[in-house]
Structures are given as C-alpha cells and as structure tokens.
Design a protein around this motif. Structure first.
Motif, PDB file in Angstrom:
ATOM      1  N   GLY A  20       8.752 -24.518   8.613  1.00 49.40           N
ATOM      2  CA  GLY A  20       9.218 -24.721   9.974  1.00 49.40           C
ATOM      3  C   GLY A  20       9.901 -23.493  10.532  1.00 49.40           C
ATOM      4  N   PHE A  21      10.701 -22.824   9.695  1.00 50.50           N
ATOM      5  CA  PHE A  21      11.376 -21.590  10.133  1.00 50.50           C
ATOM      6  C   PHE A  21      10.360 -20.502  10.448  1.00 50.50           C
ATOM      7  CE2 PHE A  21      12.956 -17.403   8.837  1.00 50.50           C
ATOM      8  CZ  PHE A  21      14.016 -17.253   9.718  1.00 50.50           C
ATOM      9  N   ILE A  22       9.368 -20.323   9.578  1.00 51.75           N
ATOM     10  CA  ILE A  22       8.383 -19.247   9.771  1.00 51.75           C
ATOM     11  C   ILE A  22       7.545 -19.499  11.017  1.00 51.75           C
ATOM     12  CG2 ILE A  22       6.352 -18.145   8.770  1.00 51.75           C
ATOM     13  CD1 ILE A  22       7.579 -18.707   6.008  1.00 51.75           C
ATOM     14  N   VAL A  23       7.025 -20.717  11.141  1.00 49.17           N
ATOM     15  CA  VAL A  23       6.186 -21.044  12.302  1.00 49.17           C
ATOM     16  C   VAL A  23       6.997 -20.961  13.590  1.00 49.17           C
ATOM     17  CG1 VAL A  23       4.880 -22.902  13.415  1.00 49.17           C
ATOM     18  CG2 VAL A  23       4.577 -22.460  10.966  1.00 49.17           C
ATOM     19  N   GLY A  24       8.205 -21.540  13.543  1.00 50.07           N
ATOM     20  CA  GLY A  24       9.017 -21.595  14.756  1.00 50.07           C
ATOM     21  C   GLY A  24       9.471 -20.233  15.237  1.00 50.07           C
ATOM     22  N   ILE A  25       9.990 -19.400  14.332  1.00 50.23           N
ATOM     23  CA  ILE A  25      10.511 -18.101  14.778  1.00 50.23           C
ATOM     24  C   ILE A  25       9.370 -17.189  15.241  1.00 50.23           C
ATOM     25  CG2 ILE A  25      10.452 -16.896  12.548  1.00 50.23           C
ATOM     26  CD1 ILE A  25      13.224 -15.777  13.279  1.00 50.23           C
ATOM     27  N   ALA A  26       8.181 -17.328  14.647  1.00 55.29           N
ATOM     28  CA  ALA A  26       7.042 -16.527  15.109  1.00 55.29           C
ATOM     29  C   ALA A  26       6.625 -16.949  16.517  1.00 55.29           C
ATOM     30  CB  ALA A  26       5.877 -16.679  14.133  1.00 55.29           C
ATOM     31  N   ALA A  27       6.499 -18.274  16.737  1.00 55.72           N
ATOM     32  CA  ALA A  27       6.092 -18.757  18.062  1.00 55.72           C
ATOM     33  C   ALA A  27       7.159 -18.460  19.109  1.00 55.72           C
ATOM     34  CB  ALA A  27       5.811 -20.261  17.997  1.00 55.72           C
ATOM     35  N   ALA A  28       8.440 -18.652  18.751  1.00 54.73           N
ATOM     36  CA  ALA A  28       9.516 -18.397  19.713  1.00 54.73           C
ATOM     37  C   ALA A  28       9.627 -16.910  20.045  1.00 54.73           C
ATOM     38  CB  ALA A  28      10.840 -18.912  19.149  1.00 54.73           C
ATOM     39  N   THR A  29       9.389 -16.069  19.057  1.00 52.92           N
ATOM     40  CA  THR A  29       9.425 -14.622  19.315  1.00 52.92           C
ATOM     41  C   THR A  29       8.337 -14.214  20.299  1.00 52.92           C
ATOM     42  OG1 THR A  29      10.366 -14.152  17.122  1.00 52.92           O
ATOM     43  CG2 THR A  29       9.219 -12.358  18.239  1.00 52.92           C
ATOM     44  N   LEU A  30       7.121 -14.696  20.082  1.00 51.93           N
ATOM     45  CA  LEU A  30       6.024 -14.368  20.995  1.00 51.93           C
ATOM     46  C   LEU A  30       6.292 -14.904  22.401  1.00 51.93           C
ATOM     47  CD1 LEU A  30       2.932 -15.003  18.682  1.00 51.93           C
ATOM     48  CD2 LEU A  30       3.878 -12.809  19.408  1.00 51.93           C
ATOM     49  N   ALA A  31       6.789 -16.148  22.483  1.00 46.85           N
ATOM     50  CA  ALA A  31       7.081 -16.723  23.795  1.00 46.85           C
ATOM     51  C   ALA A  31       8.177 -15.939  24.516  1.00 46.85           C
ATOM     52  CB  ALA A  31       7.500 -18.182  23.638  1.00 46.85           C
ATOM     53  N   THR A  32       9.173 -15.475  23.773  1.00 47.64           N
ATOM     54  CA  THR A  32      10.264 -14.708  24.374  1.00 47.64           C
ATOM     55  C   THR A  32       9.776 -13.350  24.870  1.00 47.64           C
ATOM     56  OG1 THR A  32      11.839 -15.806  22.896  1.00 47.64           O
ATOM     57  CG2 THR A  32      12.560 -13.783  23.970  1.00 47.64           C
ATOM     58  N   LEU A  33       8.982 -12.659  24.057  1.00 44.86           N
ATOM     59  CA  LEU A  33       8.445 -11.356  24.467  1.00 44.86           C
ATOM     60  C   LEU A  33       7.582 -11.480  25.714  1.00 44.86           C
ATOM     61  CD1 LEU A  33       7.466  -9.846  20.984  1.00 44.86           C
ATOM     62  CD2 LEU A  33       9.425  -9.226  22.419  1.00 44.86           C
ATOM     63  N   PHE A  34       6.834 -12.558  25.824  1.00 40.19           N
ATOM     64  CA  PHE A  34       5.965 -12.744  26.981  1.00 40.19           C
ATOM     65  C   PHE A  34       6.761 -13.128  28.219  1.00 40.19           C
ATOM     66  CE2 PHE A  34       3.712 -15.833  29.645  1.00 40.19           C
ATOM     67  CZ  PHE A  34       2.689 -15.025  30.119  1.00 40.19           C
ATOM     68  N   GLN A  35       7.789 -13.959  28.057  1.00 46.91           N
ATOM     69  CA  GLN A  35       8.491 -14.516  29.207  1.00 46.91           C
ATOM     70  C   GLN A  35       9.457 -13.535  29.852  1.00 46.91           C
ATOM     71  OE1 GLN A  35      10.441 -18.289  28.437  1.00 46.91           O
ATOM     72  NE2 GLN A  35      11.873 -17.997  30.133  1.00 46.91           N
ATOM     73  N   PHE A  36      10.229 -12.796  29.050  1.00 44.28           N
ATOM     74  CA  PHE A  36      11.313 -11.973  29.579  1.00 44.28           C
ATOM     75  C   PHE A  36      10.887 -10.505  29.671  1.00 44.28           C
ATOM     76  CE2 PHE A  36      13.322 -15.588  27.482  1.00 44.28           C
ATOM     77  CZ  PHE A  36      14.209 -16.029  28.460  1.00 44.28           C
ATOM     78  N   ASN A  37      11.174  -9.891  30.817  1.00 44.20           N
ATOM     79  CA  ASN A  37      10.939  -8.456  30.935  1.00 44.20           C
ATOM     80  C   ASN A  37      11.962  -7.679  30.104  1.00 44.20           C
ATOM     81  OD1 ASN A  37       8.755  -8.718  32.712  1.00 44.20           O
ATOM     82  ND2 ASN A  37      10.143  -8.956  34.466  1.00 44.20           N
ATOM     83  N   ASP A  38      13.227  -8.048  30.258  1.00 42.86           N
ATOM     84  CA  ASP A  38      14.284  -7.470  29.427  1.00 42.86           C
ATOM     85  C   ASP A  38      14.510  -8.451  28.275  1.00 42.86           C
ATOM     86  OD1 ASP A  38      16.317  -5.993  28.396  1.00 42.86           O
ATOM     87  OD2 ASP A  38      17.776  -6.469  29.972  1.00 42.86           O
ATOM     88  N   TRP A  39      13.726  -8.269  27.211  1.00 42.81           N
ATOM     89  CA  TRP A  39      13.641  -9.320  26.190  1.00 42.81           C
ATOM     90  C   TRP A  39      14.578  -9.110  25.008  1.00 42.81           C
ATOM     91  CZ3 TRP A  39      12.498  -6.501  21.964  1.00 42.81           C
ATOM     92  CH2 TRP A  39      11.716  -5.366  22.100  1.00 42.81           C
ATOM     93  N   LEU A  40      15.331  -8.014  24.946  1.00 39.69           N
ATOM     94  CA  LEU A  40      16.115  -7.721  23.750  1.00 39.69           C
ATOM     95  C   LEU A  40      17.190  -8.786  23.491  1.00 39.69           C
ATOM     96  CD1 LEU A  40      16.762  -5.874  21.396  1.00 39.69           C
ATOM     97  CD2 LEU A  40      18.246  -4.544  22.921  1.00 39.69           C
ATOM     98  N   ILE A  41      18.012  -9.087  24.484  1.00 42.50           N
ATOM     99  CA  ILE A  41      19.093 -10.062  24.300  1.00 42.50           C
ATOM    100  C   ILE A  41      18.528 -11.469  24.047  1.00 42.50           C
ATOM    101  CG2 ILE A  41      21.128 -11.132  25.333  1.00 42.50           C
ATOM    102  CD1 ILE A  41      21.493  -8.234  24.471  1.00 42.50           C
ATOM    103  N   PRO A  42      17.562 -11.952  24.853  1.00 36.75           N
ATOM    104  CA  PRO A  42      16.999 -13.270  24.546  1.00 36.75           C
ATOM    105  C   PRO A  42      16.369 -13.346  23.155  1.00 36.75           C
ATOM    106  CG  PRO A  42      16.406 -12.633  26.765  1.00 36.75           C
ATOM    107  CD  PRO A  42      17.041 -11.435  26.139  1.00 36.75           C
ATOM    108  N   LEU A  43      15.721 -12.257  22.729  1.00 30.52           N
ATOM    109  CA  LEU A  43      15.095 -12.271  21.407  1.00 30.52           C
ATOM    110  C   LEU A  43      16.149 -12.362  20.308  1.00 30.52           C
ATOM    111  CD1 LEU A  43      12.457 -12.105  19.833  1.00 30.52           C
ATOM    112  CD2 LEU A  43      12.692  -9.615  19.848  1.00 30.52           C
ATOM    113  N   LEU A  44      17.243 -11.618  20.468  1.00 30.67           N
ATOM    114  CA  LEU A  44      18.324 -11.703  19.486  1.00 30.67           C
ATOM    115  C   LEU A  44      18.913 -13.106  19.456  1.00 30.67           C
ATOM    116  CD1 LEU A  44      20.187  -8.299  20.060  1.00 30.67           C
ATOM    117  CD2 LEU A  44      18.693  -8.940  18.149  1.00 30.67           C
ATOM    118  N   LEU A  45      19.059 -13.738  20.621  1.00 31.08           N
ATOM    119  CA  LEU A  45      19.582 -15.098  20.666  1.00 31.08           C
ATOM    120  C   LEU A  45      18.633 -16.088  19.995  1.00 31.08           C
ATOM    121  CD1 LEU A  45      21.058 -15.178  24.304  1.00 31.08           C
ATOM    122  CD2 LEU A  45      22.296 -15.012  22.138  1.00 31.08           C
ATOM    123  N   VAL A  46      17.319 -15.896  20.186  1.00 30.70           N
ATOM    124  CA  VAL A  46      16.339 -16.757  19.513  1.00 30.70           C
ATOM    125  C   VAL A  46      16.464 -16.628  18.000  1.00 30.70           C
ATOM    126  CG1 VAL A  46      13.862 -17.029  19.051  1.00 30.70           C
ATOM    127  CG2 VAL A  46      14.685 -16.893  21.404  1.00 30.70           C
TER     128      VAL A  46
END
Length: 349
Positions: free
Chosen positions: A253-279
């Motif tokens: 669950g951790f592996i699948v979730g963090i991979a999917a959330a990382t991709l979704a964050t990179l796609f959604q946010f232009n300034d993605w560094l802070i949101p990615l760290l929060l994810v």
C-alpha cells in the motif's frame, strides 16, 4: 494390525481431504454466498459474544451486530459512491493531459538525468487507447446491464445469491458456538484436545488477517485519503483508498500509494516541491502509524503470514476456484502454516 489401522485411517483422511477439494471445485458457482456469509459471521462473532457477556441473549446480540453492520455499510456506500464516482470522472478527464505531460516533460527529464534514449516511447498510442476505452466504458456497462435484465433467470439468480449472504451469516452467527461444539464432537476423544488447540491457534492467525488487517487497511485508507486531501491533491481520495486496499500485503500500500500520489502531485502543481514533500510526509507518517499504532493495536503480536504467501494464496485461490477461492485463500493459507509449523516441531522434536 495397529500399523494397518493407522495406514487405513491416514488414507481415509487423505481421501476425505481430496474429496473436499473436489466438492469445493464442483460447487464453486453456488458456494460464494455461503462463504461470504460464513466470513461475515466469523468477523461479527467477537462483537456478538461480547454483547452476550453483557447479559443479552444470543439472538438479540446478533441482531444488534447486523443492524450496526448494515448501518455502517449503507453510510459508507452513500458517502463513497458519489465521491469515488467524481474522482473517476476527474481521472478520466485528466488522463490525456497526464499522458501528454509524461511525454513532453517527464520522459525528457528522465532522459537527461539518466542518459537514456526515451524517444522511442510514444505515449500518444496509449492516450488514444485509453480515451477510446473510457468512452466505451459506459456503453459496455449499459450493454451488460441490458443483457442481465433481459435474462430473468440470471437476474433472479444474482438477487437470490445476494440475498442469501445475510441469511447465511445471521444463522451461522447465531449458532456459532453450537456449530463449533458439534464439529468438535465429531473428532475422536483422544484427538479432541489437540484439535481444539490447533483450532485456537488457527483462529489467532486467521483473525489477525481477517479482522486485524482489515481494520489496519481501513485506518490507513482513511488516513492517506484525509492527508492527501489536506495537501490539496485532487485525486487524493482515490489514491488514499487504493493505498488502503493494497495494504493487505505489507508495504504494498505504501509503495503503490506514494508512487501514484507523487505522479499526481507532479502533474497537478506547477510549483510542486512543497506539495510533494507534504505528500511524502503523509506517507511517512502513515508508515509510522501502521507499525507503531495500527498493527500493534489491531493485529498485536499474533503470528502473521509472509507477504509472498499472501500474494500466492490469493492468486492461487482465484485461479483454482474463482471468487470462492479468493474468499478461502487466506484462511486456508493460515491453517496450513499452523499445521506445517506443528508438523515441523513434531518431526524435529
């Protein structure tokens, strides 16, 4: 004579085991509601027994457990279906843009960082295929519903199987202790204590997965979904629920979730560094909670199954016996693990 009798009894036991497997295989089309009902009865028995110890009779205890489970199921369905439906619709609308972003930004970045040639990967084909698939999903679903409703017997059979689940679960849960006592009475007296001890140990392992791990999955799914929602990830609910479901296998669950959330964050946010760290903080905190709070609280120190055994058991059960095999997979794997452990101790001791 004693050796011959032992050989006879061993052969008879093996024959009964083989016959049971064949019966499950032959009857699998009608076994699913009975197995699902037995699973619900097993999950609800501890709560019903606790209510019974408080002074309520067994039937009233079981009725209260059923009312509580029904209320929870209705509430979850009413809340989740609209939310998950909106998330799937959002994913459908964003999928072409995600693939285009991967083709134009992600792959060139990977090519520059790793020095590999990613130009041979053309995701436009994938985008077109996914688009056509999503567009045809509604028509396919409508066709399935139409074919099912046109066949009165098929619809009646499906409704009857669905209606059997709570009926079987209610009667099994009401007579749970009586069924166990009657089953134990069939065991020869000299083996009864040994079989009862093995049964208690098997219940400990099975309960750890069917009760404890289920609660761990629910808590993790809620935590991940809430955390991603607070971060602002648009597909956070869907990814969080997926992470919780995949947690049936430790760390999956951790592996699948963090991979999917990382991709979704990179796609959604232009300034993605802070949101990615929060994810990543959300998933790191989820791992800490799972190992330090959820697993000790719900599963405890009971003996579990290796993740590879869990994966193999579920896939093998589904391959051999369909959905009925999936329901039986983990309980049978847990029982076999306990029996093999005792057999090893007996041989080596």
């Amino acid at each position: 004579m004693n050796d011959a009798m032992r050989i006879y009894r061993g052969g008879l036991g093996l024959a009964l085991l083989v016959l049971t497997g064949l019966m499950v295989y032959w009857l699998q089309p009608i076994l699913t509601p009975f197995l699902a009902g037995a699973l619900l009865a097993y999950l609800g028995n501890p709560l019903a027994s606790r209510l019974q110890r408080l002074g309520l009779n067994r039937t009233l205890s079981v009725s209260l457990v059923f009312l509580a489970l029904a209320a929870i199921a209705v509430a979850v369905v009413l809340m989740l279906i609209p939310l998950v439906g909106s998330q799937l619709g959002m994913l459908r609308s964003q999928m072409p843009a995600m693939i285009e972003w991967t083709q134009t930004q992600a792959l060139p970045a990977i090519e520059q960082a790793l020095g590999v040639d990613a130009s041979v990967i053309d995701l436009n084909v994938v985008r077109d295929a996914l688009s056509s698939h999503w567009q045809s999903t509604s028509s396919i679903a409508a066709g399935i519903v139409q074919r099912v409703t046109q066949s009165g017997f098929a619809l009646a059979g499906a409704l009857a199987s669905l209606a059997l689940v709570p009926v079987v679960a209610f009667y099994l849960l009401r007579d749970w202790d009586r069924v166990l006592a009657a089953s134990l009475a069939l065991i020869p007296a000299r083996w009864r204590d040994t079989v009862a001890g093995l049964g208690r140990e098997c219940d400990e392992v099975v309960g750890a997965f069917l009760r404890g791990q289920l609660l761990v999955m629910i808590c993790l799914g809620i935590f991940y979904a809430a955390g991603l929602w607070l971060v602002g990830v648009q597909l956070g609910l869907l990814i969080g629920l997926l992470s919780g479901l995949a947690a049936v296998v430790p760390y999956l669950g951790f592996i699948v979730g963090i991979a999917a959330a990382t991709l979704a964050t990179l796609f959604q946010f232009n300034d993605w560094l802070i949101p990615l760290l929060l994810v990543w903080v959300v998933y790191g905190a989820g791992q800490v909670l799972e190992s330090a709070v959820f697993t000790p609280l719900f599963v405890g120190d009971r003996i579990g199954l290796h993740p590879v055994i869990v994966i193999f058991a579920v896939l093998a059960g589904g391959q051999l016996f369909g959905f009925a095999g999936v329901l039986l997979a983990l309980p049978i794997a847990a029982v076999v693990a306990v029996l093999l452990r005792h057999a090893h101790a007996f041989v080596t001791g």
